[in-house]
Scaffold this active site. Structure first.
Site, mmCIF file in Angstrom:
data_model
loop_
_atom_site.group_PDB
_atom_site.id
_atom_site.type_symbol
_atom_site.label_atom_id
_atom_site.label_comp_id
_atom_site.label_asym_id
_atom_site.label_seq_id
_atom_site.Cartn_x
_atom_site.Cartn_y
_atom_site.Cartn_z
ATOM 1 N N LYS A 15 0.774 -1.093 -0.155
ATOM 2 C CA LYS A 15 -0.005 0.019 0.051
ATOM 3 C C LYS A 15 0.853 1.235 0.010
ATOM 4 O O LYS A 15 0.432 2.218 -0.556
ATOM 5 C CB LYS A 15 -0.906 -0.019 1.019
ATOM 6 N N ARG A 90 -7.083 3.586 11.170
ATOM 7 C CA ARG A 90 -6.593 2.073 11.416
ATOM 8 C C ARG A 90 -7.583 1.495 12.208
ATOM 9 O O ARG A 90 -7.598 0.121 12.391
ATOM 10 C CB ARG A 90 -5.372 2.193 12.065
ATOM 11 N N ARG A 129 11.126 -7.409 3.253
ATOM 12 C CA ARG A 129 11.605 -6.091 3.717
ATOM 13 C C ARG A 129 12.242 -5.861 4.860
ATOM 14 O O ARG A 129 13.163 -4.849 4.721
ATOM 15 C CB ARG A 129 10.375 -5.173 3.834
ATOM 16 N N ARG A 135 13.738 -2.423 9.165
ATOM 17 C CA ARG A 135 13.038 -1.725 9.880
ATOM 18 C C ARG A 135 12.740 -2.504 11.243
ATOM 19 O O ARG A 135 12.679 -3.689 11.066
ATOM 20 C CB ARG A 135 11.520 -1.699 9.277
ATOM 21 N N ARG A 146 1.272 -7.119 14.154
ATOM 22 C CA ARG A 146 0.865 -6.247 13.089
ATOM 23 C C ARG A 146 -0.416 -6.710 12.366
ATOM 24 O O ARG A 146 -1.281 -6.291 11.986
ATOM 25 C CB ARG A 146 1.889 -5.448 12.485
HETATM 26 P P1 AMP Z 1 2.868 1.488 8.733
HETATM 27 O O1 AMP Z 1 4.098 2.173 8.095
HETATM 28 O O2 AMP Z 1 1.473 1.909 8.184
HETATM 29 O O3 AMP Z 1 2.886 -0.018 8.659
HETATM 30 O O4 AMP Z 1 2.733 2.050 10.216
HETATM 31 C C1 AMP Z 1 3.739 1.560 11.076
HETATM 32 C C2 AMP Z 1 3.523 1.627 12.636
HETATM 33 O O5 AMP Z 1 3.018 3.114 12.960
HETATM 34 C C3 AMP Z 1 2.200 0.908 12.928
HETATM 35 O O6 AMP Z 1 2.711 -0.401 13.322
HETATM 36 C C4 AMP Z 1 1.619 1.782 14.339
HETATM 37 O O7 AMP Z 1 2.442 1.258 15.305
HETATM 38 C C5 AMP Z 1 1.801 3.018 13.781
HETATM 39 N N1 AMP Z 1 0.666 3.369 13.045
HETATM 40 C C6 AMP Z 1 0.858 3.889 11.741
HETATM 41 N N2 AMP Z 1 -0.472 4.428 11.531
HETATM 42 C C7 AMP Z 1 -1.102 4.533 12.483
HETATM 43 C C8 AMP Z 1 -2.500 4.488 12.893
HETATM 44 N N3 AMP Z 1 -3.368 5.034 11.874
HETATM 45 N N4 AMP Z 1 -3.035 4.516 14.185
HETATM 46 C C9 AMP Z 1 -2.262 4.047 14.961
HETATM 47 N N5 AMP Z 1 -0.951 3.668 14.980
HETATM 48 C C10 AMP Z 1 -0.545 3.865 13.621
#
Ligand code: AMP
Length: 196
Positions: A15, A90, A129, A135, A146
């Site tokens: 995404k 989310r 990744r 990461r 996750r």
């Molecule tokens: P992502 O890059 O979208 O996978 O986000 C990485 C991490 O950031 C997630 O595992 C959450 O810990 C935090 N995070 C990102 N977006 C959100 C959101 N909308 N609500 C809460 N935590 C978020």
């Protein structure tokens, strides 16, 4: 014309990559809450300090904080004509926060892109990744956490947006170009116009 879009999919669905491509195609900023948080951690800001351990554990940052960050970002000039949000909302609480924000501005979403990727494929991509980007939230244990949060908290938002007729379901397995093409075609079918 405006394009107010969300892209939703499990971690490892691609995404982030597709979000940037689609935002470019429709001439709007791609806004990834994950990227905002990672940048804050890297820059050592107060926000970064508040979210670091939460993100490293694979948990969700509290809605209040996340929604405040998004409101601030969507209030900037470049998002006046639209946006593509990646990774937000989310959960159902964040859906309500975004509804309130948009309603107060007399705005609404145009489409929600759902990227469908089987769980095994997501895990394979995330593991790759992790090896490539290092990461800290891409370890096996955190990846499992996750994905399970995605299934229990995030997937239900698609039911809500689906009832509103906003969801464009896209097969997320294929080459990057094929998937971009599928999304663009689905958005055009919904009346959106790419930049020429
Ligand atoms: P992502 O890059 O979208 O996978 O986000 C990485 C991490 O950031 C997630 O595992 C959450 O810990 C935090 N995070 C990102 N977006 C959100 C959101 N909308 N609500 C809460 N935590 C978020």
């Amino acid at each position: 014309m405006t394009a107010r879009l969300l892209i939703v999919g499990p971690q490892g669905s691609g995404k982030g990559t597709q979000g940037v491509r689609i935002a470019e195609t429709f001439g709007v900023p791609a806004i990834s809450t994950g990227d905002v948080f990672r940048a804050a951690i890297k820059d050592g800001t107060e926000l970064g300090a508040r979210v670091q351990s939460i993100i490293e554990a694979g948990n969700l940052v509290p809605d209040e904080l996340t929604s405040a960050v998004v409101r601030e970002r969507l209030g900037q000039d470049d998002a006046a004509g639209g946006f593509l949000l990646d990774g937000y909302p989310r959960n159902l609480g964040q859906v309500a926060d975004l509804d309130d924000f948009l309603a107060a501005r007399d705005e609404g979403l145009d489409a929600v892109i759902e990227l469908d990727v089987p769980r095994e494929e997501s895990i394979a991509r995330l593991t790759l990744r992790a090896a490539e980007q290092g990461r800290t939230d891409d370890t096996e244990e955190v990846i499992a956490k996750r994905l399970s949060i995605y299934e229990t908290e995030t997937a239900p938002i698609l039911g809500v947006y689906g009832e509103r007729g906003l969801v464009a379901q896209i097969d997320g397995v294929g080459s990057l170009d094929e998937i971009t093409e599928r999304i663009v075609t689905a958005l055009i079918a919904r009346g959106l116009t790419p930049l020429s």
